[in-house]
Design a protein around this motif. Structure first.
Motif, short mmCIF file in Angstrom:
data_model
loop_
_atom_site.label_atom_id
_atom_site.label_comp_id
_atom_site.label_asym_id
_atom_site.label_seq_id
_atom_site.Cartn_x
_atom_site.Cartn_y
_atom_site.Cartn_z
N TYR A 29 -12.95 -4.29 70.45
CA TYR A 29 -13.22 -4.62 69.04
C TYR A 29 -14.69 -4.44 68.71
N ASN A 30 -14.94 -3.79 67.59
CA ASN A 30 -16.27 -3.71 66.99
C ASN A 30 -16.03 -3.37 65.51
N PRO A 31 -17.02 -3.67 64.65
CA PRO A 31 -16.79 -3.52 63.20
C PRO A 31 -16.83 -2.09 62.69
N PRO A 72 -23.80 -0.63 70.28
CA PRO A 72 -24.11 -2.06 70.29
C PRO A 72 -25.62 -2.27 70.42
N PRO A 73 -26.18 -3.32 69.85
CA PRO A 73 -25.49 -4.43 69.20
C PRO A 73 -25.37 -4.27 67.68
N TYR A 74 -25.74 -3.10 67.13
CA TYR A 74 -25.88 -2.98 65.68
C TYR A 74 -24.58 -2.56 64.97
N TYR A 75 -23.87 -1.60 65.53
CA TYR A 75 -22.60 -1.14 64.96
C TYR A 75 -22.73 -0.85 63.46
N THR A 76 -23.67 -0.01 63.14
CA THR A 76 -23.89 0.30 61.72
C THR A 76 -24.37 1.73 61.60
#
Length: 223
Positions: free
Chosen positions: A99-101, A150-154
């Motif tokens: 899972y990640n956004p 990770p850790p930003y997922y953007t």
């Protein structure tokens, strides 16, 4: 030289200039060049990293607005199994990511129906029309700083608005000034030497050339 309909545009301030006769060699595929990069730091607020590029385009089919969410400009591709069912996190196959956004969305609306579950998705790159890559210089070599990891997922890819309304195509040139806002620029980059690569895309999905900023530190470009 034959006169053509032509317009000069400064994106984000929407400043439109007078019609003139442009050169005959305006490209169908957007063409960009670097203009400026700056950093604006505000007390107790979100800071801005701003990049500007000049552009030329023969048809003027540049920009997307909030209503452009249908293919090919839809934001997400919903992953499905062999039977056409949406893949949920509980029933994910072994090759699915944790899972990640970015790779998963919670309770999305799919085909006008809200799905009360966590669904595997793939980001559609054509949802954006400006693409930004970050690079950090370490030991004399630039290495990409991947915001999607990770850790930003953007991502700092995004959209600039439609320049010409309607179907009347014409040659345009101008400047796109694109602001990327964050409260973490200083904590992430500190005194690092950074470079940005920029590319844009028109509504026909033609990608421009890629241009790079000069290398910089935040202190060097602060305003």
């Amino acid at each position: 030289m034959k006169a053509k309909s032509y317009i000069y545009v400064l994106i984000l301030t929407f400043l439109l200039g007078a019609c003139v006769s442009p050169p005959d060699n305006f490209p169908t595929v957007p063409e960009i060049s670097f203009a400026d990069v700056s950093y604006v730091e505000l007390d107790n607020s979100i800071d801005s990293l701003l990049v500007s590029v000049k552009f030329r385009d023969a048809e003027g089919d540049l920009g997307l607005d909030a209503r452009d969410i249908n293919p090919p400009f839809h934001p997400l591709e919903y992953q499905r199994d062999g039977q056409g069912n949406l893949i949920t996190y509980a029933n994910r196959p072994s090759e699915a990511p944790s899972y990640n956004p970015i790779d998963w969305v919670i309770d999305p609306i799919v085909d006008n129906v809200e799905v009360m579950d966590t669904i595997w998705v793939e980001q559609n790159p054509n949802f954006s029309n400006i693409f930004i890559q970050f690079f950090i210089k370490r030991n004399g070599t630039f290495t990409e700083f991947k915001w999607s990891d990770p850790p930003y997922y953007t991502t700092f890819n995004g959209r600039f608005p439609v320049i010409l309304e309607g179907d009347n195509q014409r040659a345009i040139e101008g400047t796109i000034k694109y602001s990327m806002r964050s409260s973490g620029w200083r904590s992430i980059f500190r005194n690092d030497t950074v470079r940005l690569d920029i590319q844009i895309q028109d509504r026909a999905l033609n990608k421009s050339n890629t241009v790079s900023t000069p290398e910089f530190t935040l202190n060097q470009i602060s305003k």
